[in-house]
Write a protein that holds these residues in place. Structure first.
Motif, mmCIF file in Angstrom:
data_model
loop_
_atom_site.group_PDB
_atom_site.id
_atom_site.type_symbol
_atom_site.label_atom_id
_atom_site.label_comp_id
_atom_site.label_asym_id
_atom_site.label_seq_id
_atom_site.Cartn_x
_atom_site.Cartn_y
_atom_site.Cartn_z
ATOM 1 N N UNK A 60 111.481 30.021 -3.615
ATOM 2 C CA UNK A 60 112.458 30.880 -2.951
ATOM 3 C C UNK A 60 111.867 31.931 -2.033
ATOM 4 N N UNK A 61 110.550 31.876 -1.811
ATOM 5 C CA UNK A 61 109.903 32.864 -0.947
ATOM 6 C C UNK A 61 109.717 32.318 0.462
ATOM 7 N N UNK A 62 109.372 33.193 1.381
ATOM 8 C CA UNK A 62 109.259 32.831 2.800
ATOM 9 C C UNK A 62 107.788 32.714 3.204
ATOM 10 N N UNK A 63 107.348 31.500 3.530
ATOM 11 C CA UNK A 63 105.934 31.321 3.899
ATOM 12 C C UNK A 63 105.693 31.461 5.400
ATOM 13 N N UNK A 64 104.639 32.170 5.727
ATOM 14 C CA UNK A 64 104.154 32.248 7.108
ATOM 15 C C UNK A 64 102.821 31.511 7.175
ATOM 16 N N UNK A 65 102.729 30.591 8.104
ATOM 17 C CA UNK A 65 101.448 29.913 8.353
ATOM 18 C C UNK A 65 100.819 30.568 9.568
ATOM 19 N N UNK A 66 99.748 31.285 9.329
ATOM 20 C CA UNK A 66 99.054 31.936 10.437
ATOM 21 C C UNK A 66 97.927 31.022 10.911
ATOM 22 N N UNK A 67 98.033 30.585 12.150
ATOM 23 C CA UNK A 67 96.967 29.776 12.725
ATOM 24 C C UNK A 67 96.139 30.701 13.592
ATOM 25 N N UNK A 68 94.843 30.777 13.282
ATOM 26 C CA UNK A 68 93.994 31.821 13.854
ATOM 27 C C UNK A 68 93.475 31.529 15.244
ATOM 28 N N UNK A 69 94.345 31.614 16.249
ATOM 29 C CA UNK A 69 93.894 31.418 17.620
ATOM 30 C C UNK A 69 92.865 32.447 18.047
ATOM 31 N N UNK A 70 92.997 33.676 17.537
ATOM 32 C CA UNK A 70 92.024 34.727 17.859
ATOM 33 C C UNK A 70 90.812 34.655 16.937
ATOM 34 N N UNK A 71 91.056 34.569 15.633
ATOM 35 C CA UNK A 71 89.938 34.539 14.684
ATOM 36 C C UNK A 71 89.106 33.275 14.848
ATOM 37 N N UNK A 72 89.713 32.204 15.362
ATOM 38 C CA UNK A 72 88.944 30.991 15.642
ATOM 39 C C UNK A 72 87.927 31.193 16.737
ATOM 40 N N UNK A 73 88.126 32.248 17.548
ATOM 41 C CA UNK A 73 87.176 32.554 18.614
ATOM 42 C C UNK A 73 86.037 33.439 18.095
ATOM 43 N N UNK A 74 86.136 33.822 16.808
ATOM 44 C CA UNK A 74 85.105 34.676 16.204
ATOM 45 C C UNK A 74 84.322 33.904 15.151
ATOM 46 N N UNK A 75 85.037 33.345 14.153
ATOM 47 C CA UNK A 75 84.359 32.591 13.094
ATOM 48 C C UNK A 75 84.217 33.399 11.825
ATOM 49 N N UNK A 76 84.726 32.874 10.736
ATOM 50 C CA UNK A 76 84.688 33.544 9.432
ATOM 51 C C UNK A 76 83.356 33.272 8.741
ATOM 52 N N UNK A 77 82.610 34.319 8.352
ATOM 53 C CA UNK A 77 81.331 34.108 7.677
ATOM 54 C C UNK A 77 81.450 33.723 6.212
ATOM 55 N N UNK A 78 82.650 33.814 5.627
ATOM 56 C CA UNK A 78 82.813 33.550 4.191
ATOM 57 C C UNK A 78 82.386 32.130 3.850
ATOM 58 N N UNK A 79 81.418 32.019 2.939
ATOM 59 C CA UNK A 79 80.961 30.707 2.492
ATOM 60 C C UNK A 79 80.104 29.974 3.502
ATOM 61 N N UNK A 80 79.735 30.638 4.595
ATOM 62 C CA UNK A 80 78.952 29.982 5.637
ATOM 63 C C UNK A 80 77.518 30.520 5.615
ATOM 64 N N UNK A 81 76.550 29.631 5.880
ATOM 65 C CA UNK A 81 75.153 30.046 5.890
ATOM 66 C C UNK A 81 74.676 30.388 7.290
ATOM 67 N N UNK A 82 75.449 29.991 8.303
ATOM 68 C CA UNK A 82 75.073 30.325 9.671
ATOM 69 C C UNK A 82 76.324 30.472 10.525
ATOM 70 N N UNK A 83 76.154 31.111 11.684
ATOM 71 C CA UNK A 83 77.293 31.392 12.548
ATOM 72 C C UNK A 83 77.792 30.118 13.215
#
Length: 427
Positions: A60-83
Motif C-alpha cells: 500500500x505504499x508509494x514507490x519511487x524509482x530514482x534512476x541516477x542520470x546525474x550520479x551515473x556521471x560520478x560513480x558510487x564507490x560503495x563496494x568498488x575497488x577502483x573508480x
C-alpha cells in the motif's frame, strides 16, 4: 500486508532505522530506491531491489524509482575497488530509457494514490552549480562524518585511493534524498546493505538542512552458497534484456541454481506466499532429483521478465537439447535465438556452394568441420551408431548431405553421442 514482516520472513531484511516500522504502520509512505544507469538494461543483481519495491507497493505504499542520470556521471564507490569510467549524457539518456521500460514490467505506474513514479536526479542537478552545491549541501555535512563511512575508509586504505569526485558521491546521493523528501514527501530510502552509509547521509541531511525526519531500510546483498558472485556466469552478467541474455539462457541460469541457493532465491525472487513456498520446499526435500524448487523459480521469474511465450520457447529449447523435441523446432527460432541456444557449443562454417554439390558425411564431419578429429574416428563412430545429423542417426559412411538437408536454409546440427552437439552454419 506488513511490508517489513514480508521482508523478514523472506530473509531479505538487513538493517532498519529505529522508527521506520512505526512510520510504515501508520499509513501510506513514499519511499525510493536508486538504480545505476551504467547500462541500458538492468541485470539479475537488480532484481532484489525491484522485488523490494514490488513488496513496498503491494503493502500500500508509494514507490519511487530514482534512476541516477546525474550520479551515473560520478560513480558510487560503495563496494568498488577502483573508480568507474564516467558516462556521457547521450549514453546515459539511452540507458535511462531502457531501464524505465524494464521497471514498467514490475511496478504499477497507474493504480491511484500509490502509483509508482520514476524520477531522474539529472533533472534537479543539471542546473545546480558547484558553488550552490557546496553552499547548500556541503556546509551541512562534516568531513569527519564523511571520512567515517566504510566505503570511504576502504578506498583510502587501498592502493588506488579515492578521487574527490567519488568522495563527494555520498553528498550527491544524500541531496537526492533531501530533494525527494522536500518535493515528493519521500520519507524512506531503501537499498542494498552496501548503501547504508549513503542512505544515512541522506537522513542526516534531511535532519540538518530540512529540520525534518527521514528513515532508512536496507536488504541483504545476494550471495551464492559456494561463495561466488550472484548474477555472474562465465559469459558475464545475466541481463533482463532478451537481446543481451536470451530467455533460454536466462531460464537456464535459474534452473541450474544449487539446492541450497534455490531455497533462498524462491523467497527473494518470487511472489509465492509462505504456504506455497513451504509446500515446494517439502517436495524438494522428499525428491531433490526432481528439482521442484528450481523449476518453479525459473518458470516464475522467466515469465515475469520475458513473458509466457518466451518461457514456453525456453522449455522447448531445453527439451530440444536434452529431451525428445525434434529438429523441426529450430525452424521456429530466428538466427539470434539459434545462436543463443547453441552458445558455448562448437560451431563451424561451410560454404553453401560446396554443400550444394553434396558432401560425403565423413568429409563433412572430419574435413570440412572438426566434429571428429579424423576420418577414421568419424567412420568408427558412424558405424557404431554414435553419430547423428539433425537428430537422425547417420546410417552409412557413404551418406551425402546437401543444401536440402539444411534447417531454415542455414543450419545442420551434428551430434557425437547423445550430449555432444555441434552447429554447422552454411553461409
Amino acid at each position: 500486508m506488513n511490508f517489513v514482516e514480508e521482508l523478514r520472513w523472506r530473509g531479505m531484511l538487513h538493517d532498519i532505522m529505529p522508527g521506520t516500522e512505526d512510520l510504515l504502520n501508520k499509513g501510506m509512505v513514499s519511499g525510493y530506491i536508486g538504480f545505476d544507469p551504467t547500462a541500458d538494461s538492468l541485470h539479475v543483481g537488480s532484481l532484489a531491489q525491484i522485488m523490494t519495491m514490488i513488496h513496498f507497493q503491494r503493502a500500500g505504499h508509494k514507490p519511487f524509482a530514482l534512476v541516477g542520470g546525474a550520479t551515473g556521471m560520478v560513480g558510487d564507490p560503495s563496494g568498488k575497488s577502483q573508480e568507474r569510467n564516467l558516462l556521457s549524457e547521450d549514453v546515459l539518456q539511452l540507458n535511462l530509457a531502457g531501464i524505465k521500460s524494464q521497471l514498467e514490467k514490475f511496478l504499477d505506474f497507474d493504480c491511484g494514490a500509490n502509483s509508482a513514479q520514476m524520477v531522474n536526479n539529472y533533472d534537479w542537478f543539471k542546473d545546480f552549480t558547484f558553488l550552490d552545491f557546496i553552499r547548500e549541501v556541503g556546509k551541512h555535512i562534516t568531513v569527519n562524518y564523511m571520512m567515517a563511512k566504510d566505503s570511504v575508509k576502504k578506498r583510502l586504505e587501498g592502493e588506488t585511493g579515492m578521487s574527490f569526485t567519488e568522495f563527494t558521491y555520498q553528498l550527491v546521493q544524500g541531496y537526492d534524498f533531501y530533494y525527494l523528501w522536500k518535493n515528493h514527501n519521500c520519507a524512506l530510502q531503501m537499498g542494498g546493505s552496501d548503501q547504508w552509509g549513503n542512505i544515512v547521509t541522506g537522513t542526516e541531511l534531511v535532519r540538518r538542512k530540512g529540520v525534518g525526519e527521514a528513515f532508512a531500510l536496507t536488504t541483504q546483498l545476494i550471495k551464492k552458497s559456494d561463495g561466488t558472485k550472484f548474477g555472474k556466469t562465465e559469459g558475464g552478467n545475466i541481463w533482463l534484456d532478451a537481446e543481451k541474455t536470451s530467455p533460454y539462457k536466462f531460464y537456464q541460469f535459474w534452473l541450474n541454481t544449487s539446492d541450497a541457493d534455490a531455497k533462498t532465491y524462491i523467497r527473494i525472487f518470487t511472489l509465492f506466499d509462505r504456504e506455497t513456498i513451504e509446500a515446494l520446499e517439502a517436495e524438494q526435500d522428499a525428491a531433490p532429483h526432481l528439482r521442484v524448487l528450481q523449476k518453479a523459480l525459473a518458470k516464475d521469474i522467466t515469465i515475469r521478465v520475458h513473458g509466457e511465450a518466451a518461457y514456453e520457447k525456453a522449455i522447448k529449447s531445453s527439451e530440444f537439447l536434452f529431451g525428445n523435441i525434434g529438429i523441426e523446432f529450430l525452424s521456429e527460432l530466428n538466427d539470434d535465438e539459434v545462436l543463443a541456444l547453441f552458445e558455448g557449443v562448437p560451431n563451424f562454417n561451410i560454404s553453401q556452394s560446396e554443400l550444394q554439390q553434396g558432401i560425403n558425411v565423413v568429409d563433412l564431419l572430419a574435413a570440412h568441420t572438426a566434429v571428429f578429429s579424423s576420418k577414421g574416428e568419424a567412420k568408427k563412430m558412424i558405424q557404431g551408431g554414435g553419430a547423428a545429423i539433425n537428430k537422425v542417426k547417420i546410417n552409412s559412411i557413404e551418406d551425402v548431405y546437401n543444401t536440402d538437408t539444411l534447417i531454415s536454409g542455414k543450419y545442420l546440427v551434428a551430434q557425437k553421442g547423445k550430449k555432444n552437439y555441434f552447429l554447422i552454419i552454411a553461409g
